[in-house]
Design an enzyme around this catalytic site. Structure first.
Site, mmCIF file in Angstrom:
data_model
loop_
_atom_site.group_PDB
_atom_site.id
_atom_site.type_symbol
_atom_site.label_atom_id
_atom_site.label_comp_id
_atom_site.label_asym_id
_atom_site.label_seq_id
_atom_site.Cartn_x
_atom_site.Cartn_y
_atom_site.Cartn_z
ATOM 1 N N HIS A 1 17.848 -26.166 34.537
ATOM 2 C CA HIS A 1 17.151 -26.555 35.776
ATOM 3 C C HIS A 1 17.904 -27.690 36.483
ATOM 4 O O HIS A 1 18.045 -27.695 37.700
ATOM 5 C CB HIS A 1 15.743 -27.057 35.457
ATOM 6 C CG HIS A 1 14.837 -26.063 34.790
ATOM 7 N ND1 HIS A 1 14.405 -26.217 33.502
ATOM 8 C CD2 HIS A 1 14.275 -24.920 35.244
ATOM 9 C CE1 HIS A 1 13.593 -25.217 33.181
ATOM 10 N NE2 HIS A 1 13.508 -24.402 34.220
ATOM 11 N N GLN B 1 2.584 -14.163 36.968
ATOM 12 C CA GLN B 1 3.790 -13.495 36.465
ATOM 13 C C GLN B 1 3.766 -13.326 34.940
ATOM 14 O O GLN B 1 4.730 -12.881 34.358
ATOM 15 C CB GLN B 1 5.053 -14.230 36.923
ATOM 16 C CG GLN B 1 5.282 -15.585 36.298
ATOM 17 C CD GLN B 1 6.427 -16.311 36.982
ATOM 18 O OE1 GLN B 1 6.320 -16.714 38.142
ATOM 19 N NE2 GLN B 1 7.541 -16.477 36.295
ATOM 20 N N MET C 1 20.151 -21.892 27.917
ATOM 21 C CA MET C 1 19.020 -22.819 27.895
ATOM 22 C C MET C 1 17.785 -22.146 28.478
ATOM 23 O O MET C 1 17.877 -21.399 29.461
ATOM 24 C CB MET C 1 19.358 -24.063 28.697
ATOM 25 C CG MET C 1 20.403 -24.873 27.994
ATOM 26 S SD MET C 1 20.403 -26.552 28.576
ATOM 27 C CE MET C 1 21.687 -27.200 27.535
ATOM 28 N N SER D 1 13.212 -22.785 28.629
ATOM 29 C CA SER D 1 12.020 -23.524 28.194
ATOM 30 C C SER D 1 11.409 -22.844 26.974
ATOM 31 O O SER D 1 10.715 -23.483 26.183
ATOM 32 C CB SER D 1 10.993 -23.573 29.330
ATOM 33 O OG SER D 1 11.585 -24.095 30.505
HETATM 34 P P1 AMP Z 1 11.929 -21.204 34.982
HETATM 35 O O1 AMP Z 1 11.397 -22.598 34.932
HETATM 36 O O2 AMP Z 1 12.245 -20.631 33.655
HETATM 37 O O3 AMP Z 1 11.075 -20.304 35.857
HETATM 38 O O4 AMP Z 1 13.332 -21.298 35.726
HETATM 39 C C1 AMP Z 1 13.447 -21.905 36.990
HETATM 40 C C2 AMP Z 1 14.831 -21.639 37.531
HETATM 41 O O5 AMP Z 1 15.817 -22.198 36.655
HETATM 42 C C3 AMP Z 1 15.139 -20.131 37.648
HETATM 43 O O6 AMP Z 1 15.855 -19.903 38.848
HETATM 44 C C4 AMP Z 1 16.001 -19.890 36.442
HETATM 45 O O7 AMP Z 1 16.896 -18.814 36.590
HETATM 46 C C5 AMP Z 1 16.753 -21.206 36.331
HETATM 47 N N1 AMP Z 1 17.255 -21.382 34.969
HETATM 48 C C6 AMP Z 1 16.525 -21.293 33.819
HETATM 49 N N2 AMP Z 1 17.340 -21.437 32.744
HETATM 50 C C7 AMP Z 1 18.588 -21.612 33.227
HETATM 51 C C8 AMP Z 1 19.874 -21.800 32.626
HETATM 52 N N3 AMP Z 1 20.019 -21.831 31.295
HETATM 53 N N4 AMP Z 1 20.945 -21.933 33.430
HETATM 54 C C9 AMP Z 1 20.806 -21.889 34.787
HETATM 55 N N5 AMP Z 1 19.631 -21.717 35.406
HETATM 56 C C10 AMP Z 1 18.534 -21.572 34.653
#
Ligand code: AMP
Length: 286
Positions: A41, A65, A188, A190
């Protein structure tokens, strides 16, 4: 919470706080997240602060979702830590609405998309992308960004969002940022925090499978079935990892590669490890 960061809880607050920036002609960047922020992030936020005048990071665990038997309740919520991370990154606006603010009583509109949402993650999670598109369109309307930043980690998500922007003539640009990995190659996420130590030790198998396919393709193997078997063999060595899908597809249309795999094709994997469903991907030859 840090004094430098303003957390908006209602659409009215958010709009009021962004109005002067917008009126002054400052460019607005949006980084949509579900919080529990990590270096992946952070890379998006850093890219946004480097290229936009004002950056809004949204933190919203979007119920729409998640499927009925998925991890909505277990999903980590760490707002105070997230705000501290964002303060260090120079992001001053956090948009963190409640579910009731996002979907008030009587809410009844959904965004749906044909085709791209039916395959890969959409096959195992049939309501997922409709939920993502609905909340992302709302976030775009709430923040009205010039640019929104997404990660390649969720490749199919970035593709369906780019398609929605094109199909609905939305007035913003989408920027997709590279996958950030742990030192052992694990993307990476969450959700990595769901893993036990034993499960975590087997998680590098996903990226290792993608790397093995890429290496075989660079070595001249072009047959999708043989390439996919190479990836499956890597994961089969790790008994705690159960593959949901491992597929090679056209990176724009997501059409299956029946015969010859080409440079730039998408190799995408999803697997269950303990309580976590993890995804990863790579563009061949990239
Ligand atoms: P999330 O909080 O999982 O919905 O992710 C929020 C944003 O962060 C989304 O656009 C994900 O694709 C991006 N994201 C999550 N993990 C990574 C990562 N390891 N590398 C780059 N972007 C990420």
């Amino acid at each position: 919470m840090s004094d430098d960061v303003v957390v908006s809880r209602t659409v009215a607050e958010l709009r009021a706080r962004l109005a002067s920036d917008r009126d002054a002609g400052r460019t607005i960047g949006l980084v949509p997240t579900m919080g529990a922020l990590h270096a992946g992030h952070a890379s998006l936020v850093s890219r946004a602060t480097a290229t936009c005048d004002t950056v809004v990071t949204s933190i919203f665990v979007n119920p729409r979702q998640f499927g009925p038997s998925e991890d909505l309740d277990a999903y980590p919520r760490t707002l105070d830590e997230d705000v501290a991370v964002l303060a260090d990154l120079g992001c001053r606006h956090v948009w963190s609405p409640s579910a009731e603010e996002m979907y008030p009583d009587g809410y009844s509109t959904r965004v749906e998309m044909d085709g791209l949402t039916d395959v890969l993650c959409g096959r195992s999670r049939p309501t997922h992308f409709g939920g993502v598109l609905t909340v992302v369109l709302k976030l775009f309307n709430q923040v009205r960004p010039d640019v929104a930043f997404f990660g390649q980690k969720d490749y199919q998500q970035s593709l369906v969002i780019r398609r929605m922007v094109r199909d609905l003539d939305l007035p913003l640009r989408i920027e997709v940022c590279p996958i950030v990995r742990e030192s052992d190659g694990v993307a990476m996420s969450s959700r990595n925090r769901y893993l036990t130590a034993e499960e975590r030790a087997q998680a590098p198998a996903l990226n290792a499978a993608l790397a093995a396919i890429d290496e075989a393709w660079r070595g001249g193997e072009q047959d999708p079935a043989r390439l996919s078997a190479i990836g499956h063999a890597v994961i089969a060595e790790k008994p705690l990892v159960s593959v949901d899908y491992l597929e090679i597809r056209d990176s724009e249309t997501l059409a299956v590669r029946e015969r010859t795999v080409q440079a730039g094709d998408l190799v995408a994997v999803a697997a269950l490890i303990g309580q976590a469903r993890l995804i990863d991907n790579r563009l061949l030859g990239a």
